[in-house]
Design an enzyme around this catalytic site. Structure first.
Site, PDB file in Angstrom:
ATOM      1  N   HIS A 209       0.818  -1.215   0.000  1.00  0.00           N
ATOM      2  CA  HIS A 209       0.000   0.000   0.000  1.00  0.00           C
ATOM      3  C   HIS A 209       0.845   1.255   0.000  1.00  0.00           C
ATOM      4  O   HIS A 209       0.425   2.296  -0.497  1.00  0.00           O
ATOM      5  CB  HIS A 209      -1.024  -0.044   1.132  1.00  0.00           C
ATOM      6  CG  HIS A 209      -2.137  -0.973   0.789  1.00  0.00           C
ATOM      7  ND1 HIS A 209      -2.115  -2.299   1.129  1.00  0.00           N
ATOM      8  CD2 HIS A 209      -3.261  -0.779   0.057  1.00  0.00           C
ATOM      9  CE1 HIS A 209      -3.195  -2.886   0.650  1.00  0.00           C
ATOM     10  NE2 HIS A 209      -3.912  -1.989   0.002  1.00  0.00           N
ATOM     11  N   ARG A 353     -15.428   2.000  -0.864  1.00  0.00           N
ATOM     12  CA  ARG A 353     -15.172   0.681  -0.294  1.00  0.00           C
ATOM     13  C   ARG A 353     -15.127   0.807   1.223  1.00  0.00           C
ATOM     14  O   ARG A 353     -14.502   1.736   1.752  1.00  0.00           O
ATOM     15  CB  ARG A 353     -13.846   0.126  -0.803  1.00  0.00           C
ATOM     16  CG  ARG A 353     -13.549  -1.248  -0.201  1.00  0.00           C
ATOM     17  CD  ARG A 353     -12.266  -1.836  -0.707  1.00  0.00           C
ATOM     18  NE  ARG A 353     -11.106  -1.125  -0.206  1.00  0.00           N
ATOM     19  CZ  ARG A 353      -9.856  -1.414  -0.534  1.00  0.00           C
ATOM     20  NH1 ARG A 353      -9.648  -2.393  -1.399  1.00  0.00           N
ATOM     21  NH2 ARG A 353      -8.853  -0.754  -0.039  1.00  0.00           N
ATOM     22  N   GLU A 451     -11.211 -10.722  -4.504  1.00  0.00           N
ATOM     23  CA  GLU A 451      -9.762 -10.620  -4.291  1.00  0.00           C
ATOM     24  C   GLU A 451      -9.198 -11.804  -3.522  1.00  0.00           C
ATOM     25  O   GLU A 451      -8.039 -11.811  -3.136  1.00  0.00           O
ATOM     26  CB  GLU A 451      -9.394  -9.292  -3.620  1.00  0.00           C
ATOM     27  CG  GLU A 451     -10.219  -8.909  -2.431  1.00  0.00           C
ATOM     28  CD  GLU A 451      -9.852  -7.524  -1.893  1.00  0.00           C
ATOM     29  OE1 GLU A 451      -8.887  -6.905  -2.367  1.00  0.00           O
ATOM     30  OE2 GLU A 451     -10.548  -7.070  -0.972  1.00  0.00           O
ATOM     31  N   ASP A 475      -4.632  -8.219  -4.302  1.00  0.00           N
ATOM     32  CA  ASP A 475      -4.786  -9.304  -3.335  1.00  0.00           C
ATOM     33  C   ASP A 475      -5.035 -10.636  -4.019  1.00  0.00           C
ATOM     34  O   ASP A 475      -4.588 -11.676  -3.534  1.00  0.00           O
ATOM     35  CB  ASP A 475      -5.935  -8.995  -2.365  1.00  0.00           C
ATOM     36  CG  ASP A 475      -5.459  -8.081  -1.240  1.00  0.00           C
ATOM     37  OD1 ASP A 475      -4.348  -8.320  -0.726  1.00  0.00           O
ATOM     38  OD2 ASP A 475      -6.173  -7.124  -0.913  1.00  0.00           O
ATOM     39  N   ARG A 485       2.448  -9.488  -0.846  1.00  0.00           N
ATOM     40  CA  ARG A 485       2.600  -8.372  -1.786  1.00  0.00           C
ATOM     41  C   ARG A 485       3.518  -7.282  -1.245  1.00  0.00           C
ATOM     42  O   ARG A 485       3.992  -6.440  -2.000  1.00  0.00           O
ATOM     43  CB  ARG A 485       1.220  -7.790  -2.149  1.00  0.00           C
ATOM     44  CG  ARG A 485       0.476  -7.264  -0.957  1.00  0.00           C
ATOM     45  CD  ARG A 485      -0.978  -6.980  -1.277  1.00  0.00           C
ATOM     46  NE  ARG A 485      -1.207  -5.624  -1.698  1.00  0.00           N
ATOM     47  CZ  ARG A 485      -2.406  -5.060  -1.788  1.00  0.00           C
ATOM     48  NH1 ARG A 485      -3.485  -5.759  -1.513  1.00  0.00           N
ATOM     49  NH2 ARG A 485      -2.537  -3.819  -2.176  1.00  0.00           N
ATOM     50  N   CYS A 522      -9.924  -3.161 -10.207  1.00  0.00           N
ATOM     51  CA  CYS A 522      -9.464  -1.954  -9.507  1.00  0.00           C
ATOM     52  C   CYS A 522      -8.095  -2.139  -8.862  1.00  0.00           C
ATOM     53  O   CYS A 522      -7.609  -1.259  -8.169  1.00  0.00           O
ATOM     54  CB  CYS A 522     -10.479  -1.497  -8.466  1.00  0.00           C
ATOM     55  SG  CYS A 522     -10.714  -2.696  -7.153  1.00  0.00           S
TER      56      CYS A 522
END
Ligand code: PEP
Ligand code: MG
Length: 592
Positions: A209, A353, A451, A475, A485, A522
């Site tokens: 992130h 979200r 995901e 994800d 990740r 997305c």
């Protein structure tokens, strides 16, 4: 001497500037420039902070019981000595006077400089004094809190000269690039409005992130650069090649000239792309494609509209919740934030979200996730369902905001039928609570993120319950391939072209189409120009990405012919060997 460090390319472009080292845990310190006339006040603020700490420590010395351990009194002496040391006070003054750094920034910069010197000392006793210095600086910072000067916006950054002859004469403004061991997503958010022209971190994966936020800023960045924060020194000249994932330290004039040229070429390319802003995204064979924006904060809506997004496909609402020391925003505060995003989008739809914290997105950076496998732990919808009161606070805020514009509500990381049932029940309950209060609210479309492989494999049942789907490839890749990740050590195995991933993505798109329901991607794959043709070939017609990537993807869409891409995509899907397709994907990324 010139040397280079290799990491992972995160946000494209070239940045050339001087290194600012930020110690881990120091990123929350404000970084801004002061005006020349504020220099004296800033120096005075540090002086007052330091004097307050001296007084505090002297008081402690006086109050120390006679039988206190000798180590304690010796420690106080050391701290007092460090506070008076010219290396600290003189250095801080230098950064404020010469560079116009604000007081806190100057203090932490000088801390970093001295800490390096301690690290290099042979004597173990002296090396250990680094921790004392950090404590002393921490105390000064605490005393300085609340007496900060107003933040000066980046536009007022002072002009500073580059070393004679090193850079072309038209580059008089030398940008600063930030080098850190690690930065949390919340830290990165702080830097969104900052002065930095590039970022380098030792750790992190391509879709961590932190990397995502860096990309959203459109600022050249490299993560996973291993020992960068140890090899680069404060003030070193650094080139960040965000395309290749390379950091060049102390470049020679010839290398600087080459990168200066590439930087200007990239700028020209960006300008050229802005002409596409008002062009509709339609493939050459006439398929309309929806290009949406991913945002982290309501204020990002402006960049989304400017980039020509036709809506927000993913508002990562968790960024509203971060860095608040556990104090979660209440319903009204959230409602105002959602309304701000809706207003900012000027009538275009906004997909919000629900909170997705956990794993590499801790609520607070101090809040370490001690679970063994945080990515597999209590994150996203699991976190929300574990605290229904908090969850419904968010749902009510979103439902109320939906009275002001078109809003879609998206749920992250659903995997189980019972999670779907519980989630929908919470939405009903939130509506009932608003009804009971007589509070107005609007209609929302409900969507699920796909995901987790389990969700992709049971997509038909998701389609029964939801109005739309959004594939979170970040994800989905992580969980399908069992690759963290955020871990640079396994970043080479994180592969959007892996046949297993592609088959899951293709199946979700196909099932959605068959049911006449919208399917969006997305994850970062949506903004990767190397992947646009493949996704179009698989039938995808809705992409959501950071605003900075929209125009480049639009260019790919305009050039695409789905009649040719569809059979090719099927071929890719049937193949077992991603290497066969890597070359064309890479070529698109490089713009060939
Ligand atoms: C994803 O997983 O692809 C996604 C969009 O969500 P996030 O990156 O916030 O986990
Ligand atoms: Mg996700």
């Amino acid at each position: 001497m010139t040397f280079s460090i290799h990491g992972l390319a995160v946000a494209r472009g070239i940045a050339i500037g001087r290194a600012v080292l930020v110690a881990s845990g120091r990123a929350d310190v404000a970084h801004y420039f002061v005006q020349p006339e504020q220099v004296e006040d800033e120096i005075e603020r540090v002086r007052r902070g330091r004097n307050a700490v001296v007084e505090e420590l002297q008081r402690l010395q006086v109050e120390m019981p006679a039988d206190a351990p000798h180590e304690l009194t010796a420690l106080l002496d050391v701290h007092l000595m460090l506070l008076q040391d010219e290396a600290l006070t003189g250095g801080v003054k230098h950064w404020i006077t010469e560079r116009l750094y604000n007081a806190e920034w100057a203090l932490t910069t000088q801390l970093e400089v001295i800490a390096r010197q301690f690290d290099e000392m042979e004597d173990e006793y002296l090396r250990e004094r680094k921790a004392d210095l950090e404590q002393v600086v921490e105390r000064i910072l605490r005393h300085m809190k609340g007496v900060a000067l107003p933040v000066v916006p980046p536009a007022h950054s002072p002009r500073r000269k580059t070393p004679q002859g090193l850079l072309p004469s038209d580059m008089l403004d030398t940008p600063l690039v930030l080098v850190a061991h690690d930065l949390s997503p919340a830290d990165m958010l702080q830097f969104k409005q900052s002065v930095f022209a590039g970022f380098v971190t030792d750790v992190g994966g391509k879709t961590s992130h932190t990397a995502i936020v860096a990309r959203s800023m459109g600022i050249p960045s490299v993560v996973g650069a291993r020992a960068a924060s140890q090899l680069v020194r404060q003030d070193d000249w650094v080139i960040i090649d965000g395309d290749a994932g390379v950091v060049i330290v102390d470049p020679s004039p010839i290398i600087l000239a080459e990168y200066g040229f590439r930087q200007r070429q990239a700028e020209l390319e960006r300008e050229r792309l802005t002409r596409l802003r008002h062009t509709c995204a339609i493939t050459s064979d006439g398929h309309k494609v929806e290009l949406l924006a991913n945002i982290e904060q309501p204020g990002d809506a402006l960049a989304a509209v400017r980039a020509g997004a036709v809506g927000v496909g993913l508002f990562r609402s968790e960024f509203l919740f971060m860095g608040k020391s556990g104090h979660l925003p209440g319903e009204d505060e959230q409602y105002r934030a959602y309304c701000e995003a809706i207003d900012g989008m000027q009538g275009l739809p906004v997909t919000i979200r629900t909170i997705d914290v956990g794993a590499d997105k801790p609520l607070d950076k101090g809040h370490k996730d001690n679970h063994l496998n945080p990515a597999l732990g209590l994150r996203a919808i699991r976190w929300s369902l574990a605290d229904p009161v908090m969850f419904r606070t968010q749902l009510r805020a979103v439902l109320r905001a939906a009275a002001h514009g078109k809003v879609n509500l998206l749920f992250p990381m659903l995997a189980h039928q019972h999670e779907i049932r519980q989630t929908l029940a919470q939405v009903d309950l939130a509506r009932a609570e608003l009804d009971a209060r007589g509070a107005p609210y609007g209609p929302v479309q409900l969507g699920a993120m796909i995901e987790v492989p389990a969700a992709a494999l049971m997509v038909r049942s998701f389609l029964k319950h939801f109005d739309f789907l959004s594939i979170g490839t970040n994800d989905l890749i992580q969980y399908t391939l069992a690759i963290d990740r955020a871990d640079e050590a396994v970043a080479h195995l994180y592969d959007p072209l892996h046949p297993a991933v592609l088959r899951l993505v293709a199946d979700v798109i196909a099932q959605g189409q068959a049911q006449g329901k919208s399917v969006c991607v997305c994850g970062e794959t949506a903004g990767d120009v190397g992947m646009t043709r493949l996704l179009l070939g698989l039938g995808l017609r809705s992409f959501s990405m950071h605003p900075a990537q929209i125009l480049a993807v639009k260019q790919e869409v305009l050039r695409a012919d789905t009649r040719k891409l569809a059979p090719w995509a099927q071929q890719v899907l049937q193949g077992d060997e991603p290497e066969d397709w890597r070359e064309p994907v890479e070529a698109r990324r490089q713009g060939f």
